[in-house]
Design a protein around this motif. Structure first.
Motif, PDB file in Angstrom:
ATOM      1  N   GLN A  69       9.460  -5.745  23.008  1.00  0.00           N
ATOM      2  CA  GLN A  69       8.859  -7.047  22.522  1.00  0.00           C
ATOM      3  C   GLN A  69       9.455  -8.526  22.534  1.00  0.00           C
ATOM      4  O   GLN A  69       8.858  -9.313  22.849  1.00  0.00           O
ATOM      5  CB  GLN A  69       8.544  -6.790  20.663  1.00  0.00           C
ATOM      6  CG  GLN A  69       7.726  -5.616  20.616  1.00  0.00           C
ATOM      7  CD  GLN A  69       6.183  -5.793  21.084  1.00  0.00           C
ATOM      8  OE1 GLN A  69       5.584  -6.933  20.870  1.00  0.00           O
ATOM      9  NE2 GLN A  69       5.809  -4.587  21.871  1.00  0.00           N
ATOM     10  N   VAL A 118       3.485 -14.929  17.385  1.00  0.00           N
ATOM     11  CA  VAL A 118       2.518 -13.786  17.671  1.00  0.00           C
ATOM     12  C   VAL A 118       1.180 -13.789  17.914  1.00  0.00           C
ATOM     13  O   VAL A 118       0.504 -13.193  18.542  1.00  0.00           O
ATOM     14  CB  VAL A 118       3.328 -12.634  16.859  1.00  0.00           C
ATOM     15  CG1 VAL A 118       2.529 -11.460  17.289  1.00  0.00           C
ATOM     16  CG2 VAL A 118       5.010 -12.316  17.131  1.00  0.00           C
ATOM     17  N   ALA A 138       2.134  -5.635  17.204  1.00  0.00           N
ATOM     18  CA  ALA A 138       2.010  -6.983  17.102  1.00  0.00           C
ATOM     19  C   ALA A 138       2.532  -7.393  15.477  1.00  0.00           C
ATOM     20  O   ALA A 138       3.294  -8.212  15.151  1.00  0.00           O
ATOM     21  CB  ALA A 138       0.652  -7.610  17.302  1.00  0.00           C
ATOM     22  N   THR A 147       6.229  -7.019  15.165  1.00  0.00           N
ATOM     23  CA  THR A 147       6.944  -8.108  15.890  1.00  0.00           C
ATOM     24  C   THR A 147       6.957  -9.184  14.885  1.00  0.00           C
ATOM     25  O   THR A 147       7.820  -9.829  14.885  1.00  0.00           O
ATOM     26  CB  THR A 147       6.220  -8.249  17.162  1.00  0.00           C
ATOM     27  OG1 THR A 147       6.367  -7.140  18.082  1.00  0.00           O
ATOM     28  CG2 THR A 147       6.913  -9.435  17.870  1.00  0.00           C
ATOM     29  N   ASN A 148       5.719  -9.423  14.504  1.00  0.00           N
ATOM     30  CA  ASN A 148       5.718 -10.380  13.425  1.00  0.00           C
ATOM     31  C   ASN A 148       6.713 -10.338  12.204  1.00  0.00           C
ATOM     32  O   ASN A 148       7.561 -11.354  12.181  1.00  0.00           O
ATOM     33  CB  ASN A 148       4.058 -10.705  12.896  1.00  0.00           C
ATOM     34  CG  ASN A 148       3.894 -11.856  12.098  1.00  0.00           C
ATOM     35  OD1 ASN A 148       3.798 -12.999  12.471  1.00  0.00           O
ATOM     36  ND2 ASN A 148       4.121 -11.287  10.711  1.00  0.00           N
ATOM     37  N   LEU A 168      -5.207 -12.510  16.574  1.00  0.00           N
ATOM     38  CA  LEU A 168      -4.920 -10.986  16.752  1.00  0.00           C
ATOM     39  C   LEU A 168      -6.165 -10.039  16.514  1.00  0.00           C
ATOM     40  O   LEU A 168      -6.317  -9.262  17.086  1.00  0.00           O
ATOM     41  CB  LEU A 168      -3.654 -10.547  15.541  1.00  0.00           C
ATOM     42  CG  LEU A 168      -2.561 -11.186  15.790  1.00  0.00           C
ATOM     43  CD1 LEU A 168      -1.486 -10.726  14.675  1.00  0.00           C
ATOM     44  CD2 LEU A 168      -1.769 -10.908  17.082  1.00  0.00           C
TER      45      LEU A 168
END
Length: 390
Positions: A73, A118, A294, A297-298, A371
């Motif tokens: 990532q 992100v 995602a 990662t956020n 997203l």
């Protein structure tokens, strides 16, 4: 190049390249904490009604520890040009990707809480190069994605409000050489974007937001025969009885929350992941609406930079004012509403204080459309700004 008064007090105006390179010791510390987590008891058979189910958070923690790959990532994030520059005494981090289309329109995309850059990564390609993604080259944008002070790679901060961020973003866009530009925001980013339309109206062509908190419905004035009013009324009831407590905690006791957020990765993950469940178009888990990688990662961006507490502090600094109307916004305004967002704005309430030229209500999506439904959001941005480019 346009300038603003903040440039005279901000120190260096240099724009420096930035690359994410998290020390392995930080990742090792995270793994140690995930290995040593102490679990609470739970009430069986209650699903999500008392918060995140223990079975779900345990499985998500195992995935985070054993499967999730931060380095992959990190490489994805580093594929985008990133920079930092000092504005108003703080080092502001941002992504800046210029389109190859020479007359592309500059567009700043501003995240909110508990989001991050992100939210917009998957949108950058179609925005800068629409022709390569089935669109029209005339809809191309130069894209700027800032990290708000107090969030992520902009680092912890104290004393920042939505209006102060807006003034900083006006400086940033001027510093990048953009005399005319558009702006989009969601959540706190919507508040920042609305302030930007006021403080930099000379340079902002129009704004696109996903909510207007000052346009929420008053039950006493709701029309029983108007479907929009009734949707807004239902959203307000859900807020008051089920999901609004996080706001009051962050608006009154952000420092107390910060200890748990900063010391416990699972505690921080639970706080954020629950928002992704409650605020999205999801039935059983956040992943119904948002990619798990995602979401993690956020969460990692908050954890690695120890900014969960300072990000929450925005609610204390001025969160209780976000529903106040403020001076009328005269630049063109577009509102894109997604049905599973946490609040539903009402056009007739928004119009007296906003120059609304486009109001779109979608059938799918929630609080994180970049997203959840990026194609819908991109097309709405293209349509709105198509008429504001010249």
């Amino acid at each position: 190049m346009a300038t603003t008064s903040l440039d005279t007090v901000s120190g260096s105006t240099d724009i420096r390249t930035f690359r994410i390179d998290v020390p392995q010791t930080q990742l090792d510390d995270l793994h140690r904490r995930l290995d040593a987590v102490r679990w609470p008891d739970h009430a069986p058979g209650v699903g999500w009604t008392q918060g995140i189910p223990l079975s779900y958070i345990q499985e998500l923690t195992r995935y985070w520890r054993e499967t999730y790959d931060w380095r992959a990532q990190e490489a994805r994030l580093n594929a985008f040009p990133q920079f930092r520059t000092e504005i108003d005494g703080h080092d502001l981090h941002f992504i800046h990707v210029r389109s190859r289309v020479p007359d592309a329109m500059p567009l700043v995309l501003t995240h909110g809480w508990p989001g991050s850059i992100v939210e917009f990564l998957g949108m950058i390609g179609p925005l800068i190069d629409p022709a390569a993604h089935g669109g029209d080259a005339r809809d191309a944008f130069h894209v700027v994605v800032p990290t708000l002070p107090g969030f992520g790679f902009s680092g912890p901060a104290v004393g920042w409000t939505a209006e102060r961020v807006a003034r900083a973003l006006a400086v940033l866009m001027a510093r990048l050489g953009y005399d005319r530009y558009g702006a989009h925001g969601g959540d706190l980013g919507s508040q920042v974007t609305r302030h930007l339309a006021r403080v930099d109206a000379e340079h902002v062509t129009g704004i696109h937001v996903t909510s207007i908190l000052s346009a929420l419905i008053d039950p006493a004035t709701a029309d029983p025969d108007d479907p929009a009013d009734q949707r807004a009324l239902a959203a307000g009831r859900r807020w008051n009885t089920e999901i609004g407590a996080y706001w009051m905690l962050q608006a009154t006791r952000p420092q107390t929350l910060a200890y748990g957020f900063t010391d416990s990765p699972v505690g921080q993950m639970a706080w954020i992941a629950e928002r992704f469940k409650d605020w999205t178009d999801s039935a059983n888990a956040p992943e119904d609406a948002v990619d798990r990688e995602a979401m993690l990662t956020n969460i990692m961006i908050y954890w690695l930079n120890a900014t969960a507490g300072s990000a929450a502090r925005y609610y204390f600094e001025d969160g209780l004012t976000w529903a106040r109307p403020g001076p009328r916004i005269e630049v063109p305004v577009a509102v894109a509403q997604f049905p599973h967002d946490i609040s539903v704005s009402v056009r007739r309430i928004a119009e007296p204080t906003h120059n609304i030229v486009r109001w779109t209500e979608f059938d799918h999506g929630g609080h994180f459309p970049g997203l959840e439904q990026p194609a819908l959001l991109i097309e709405d941005l293209r349509h709105f700004y198509r008429h504001l480019r010249h």
